[in-house]
Design a protein around this motif. Structure first.
Motif, short mmCIF file in Angstrom:
data_model
loop_
_atom_site.label_atom_id
_atom_site.label_comp_id
_atom_site.label_asym_id
_atom_site.label_seq_id
_atom_site.Cartn_x
_atom_site.Cartn_y
_atom_site.Cartn_z
N GLN A 203 4.33 1.74 -5.34
CA GLN A 203 4.05 1.19 -4.03
C GLN A 203 5.25 0.41 -3.55
O GLN A 203 5.94 -0.22 -4.34
CB GLN A 203 2.80 0.31 -4.08
CG GLN A 203 1.56 1.11 -4.43
CD GLN A 203 0.31 0.28 -4.28
OE1 GLN A 203 0.17 -0.48 -3.36
NE2 GLN A 203 -0.61 0.46 -5.20
N ARG B 265 0.83 -1.20 0.00
CA ARG B 265 0.00 0.00 0.00
C ARG B 265 0.86 1.25 0.00
O ARG B 265 2.03 1.22 0.34
CB ARG B 265 -0.88 -0.01 1.24
CG ARG B 265 -1.74 -1.24 1.29
CD ARG B 265 -2.64 -1.30 2.46
NE ARG B 265 -1.96 -1.07 3.73
CZ ARG B 265 -2.56 -1.21 4.89
NH1 ARG B 265 -3.81 -1.55 4.95
NH2 ARG B 265 -1.93 -0.99 6.01
N GLY C 55 -9.20 5.19 5.89
CA GLY C 55 -9.51 3.77 5.93
C GLY C 55 -8.28 2.90 6.12
O GLY C 55 -7.25 3.34 6.62
N ASP C 56 -8.41 1.66 5.68
CA ASP C 56 -7.33 0.69 5.81
C ASP C 56 -6.53 0.53 4.53
O ASP C 56 -5.71 -0.38 4.42
CB ASP C 56 -7.92 -0.69 6.19
CG ASP C 56 -8.59 -0.67 7.54
OD1 ASP C 56 -8.21 0.14 8.40
OD2 ASP C 56 -9.53 -1.48 7.73
N GLU C 57 -6.78 1.39 3.57
CA GLU C 57 -6.19 1.19 2.25
C GLU C 57 -4.79 1.79 2.10
O GLU C 57 -4.13 1.57 1.09
CB GLU C 57 -7.13 1.77 1.19
CG GLU C 57 -8.44 1.01 1.16
CD GLU C 57 -9.54 1.75 0.44
OE1 GLU C 57 -9.26 2.38 -0.60
OE2 GLU C 57 -10.68 1.68 0.92
N PHE C 58 -4.35 2.55 3.10
CA PHE C 58 -3.03 3.17 3.06
C PHE C 58 -2.30 2.88 4.36
O PHE C 58 -2.92 2.68 5.40
CB PHE C 58 -3.16 4.70 2.90
CG PHE C 58 -3.93 5.11 1.68
CD1 PHE C 58 -3.34 5.14 0.43
CD2 PHE C 58 -5.26 5.48 1.78
CE1 PHE C 58 -4.06 5.52 -0.69
CE2 PHE C 58 -5.99 5.87 0.66
CZ PHE C 58 -5.39 5.89 -0.57
N ASP C 59 -0.97 2.89 4.31
CA ASP C 59 -0.18 2.83 5.52
C ASP C 59 -0.02 4.26 6.03
O ASP C 59 0.63 5.08 5.38
CB ASP C 59 1.21 2.23 5.25
CG ASP C 59 1.16 0.73 5.03
OD1 ASP C 59 0.26 0.08 5.59
OD2 ASP C 59 2.01 0.23 4.29
N LYS D 151 -14.74 6.33 0.65
CA LYS D 151 -14.24 5.29 -0.24
C LYS D 151 -13.93 5.88 -1.61
O LYS D 151 -12.89 5.57 -2.21
CB LYS D 151 -15.26 4.16 -0.36
CG LYS D 151 -14.77 2.99 -1.17
CD LYS D 151 -15.79 1.87 -1.18
CE LYS D 151 -15.25 0.71 -2.01
NZ LYS D 151 -16.15 -0.42 -2.01
N ARG E 163 -10.73 7.89 -1.30
CA ARG E 163 -9.55 7.01 -1.25
C ARG E 163 -9.21 6.47 -2.64
O ARG E 163 -8.04 6.39 -3.01
CB ARG E 163 -9.76 5.88 -0.26
CG ARG E 163 -9.78 6.34 1.18
CD ARG E 163 -9.76 5.18 2.14
NE ARG E 163 -10.92 4.31 2.08
CZ ARG E 163 -12.04 4.48 2.78
NH1 ARG E 163 -12.16 5.50 3.60
NH2 ARG E 163 -13.04 3.62 2.67
N ALA E 164 -10.22 6.09 -3.40
CA ALA E 164 -9.99 5.58 -4.75
C ALA E 164 -9.36 6.66 -5.64
O ALA E 164 -8.42 6.40 -6.39
CB ALA E 164 -11.29 5.08 -5.36
N ALA F 27 -5.69 7.12 -4.54
CA ALA F 27 -4.83 6.04 -5.04
C ALA F 27 -4.58 6.21 -6.55
O ALA F 27 -3.46 6.02 -7.02
CB ALA F 27 -5.46 4.69 -4.74
#
Length: 141
Positions: free
Chosen positions: A140, A2, A22-26, A123, A126-127, A130
């Protein structure tokens, strides 16, 4: 793997930023300028810094990042959550100052309509984030 994002914010803003990201990134959450500076490495893909970070030291972090040759290409976004307390002129002034110093822009969370289903809006955000990081060539880890 990520994307790794330094999130420089006030401690009280951490829960909202974790919800938004969210959980989609560190996330590397920092609450002081020295902590944020020591967290910035070439392995970081983006910096998200609150306008009120460390008693208003957002511009100090921005200047630090842009003055360092190894860090200056990392996208830097300001984050504001003013709940309508700041006038549009003040917000424009902050945005202009940030752009002048090399930031990518200012994201105002207070302008997001989260009355219904904020998780869907986050969401989508976040999309888009990314996609933007990928389009800008951030690889990444």
């Amino acid at each position: 793997m990520r994307y790794r994002i330094v999130v420089a914010i006030r401690p009280e803003d951490a829960p909202l930023m974790r919800e938004v990201m969210g959980d989609e990134f560190d996330l590397i959450v920092c609450t002081s300028l020295p902590e944020a500076q020591s967290s910035l490495t070439q392995e970081v893909h983006m910096i998200a810094c609150g306008v009120h970070f460390d008693d208003g030291r957002m511009f100090d972090l921005l200047k630090y990042a842009k003055a360092n040759e190894a860090l200056r290409t990392i996208p830097f976004w300001g984050v504001l959550r003013d709940e309508g307390m700041l006038s549009s002129a003040i917000t424009r002034g902050i945005r202009t100052a940030m752009k002048t110093l090399g930031a990518n822009g200012l994201f105002n969370l207070s302008q997001m309509r989260t009355d219904e289903q904020p998780e869907l809006l986050y969401k989508e955000l976040r999309a888009a984030l990314a996609q933007s990081l990928a389009a800008n060539g951030a690889s990444q880890p």
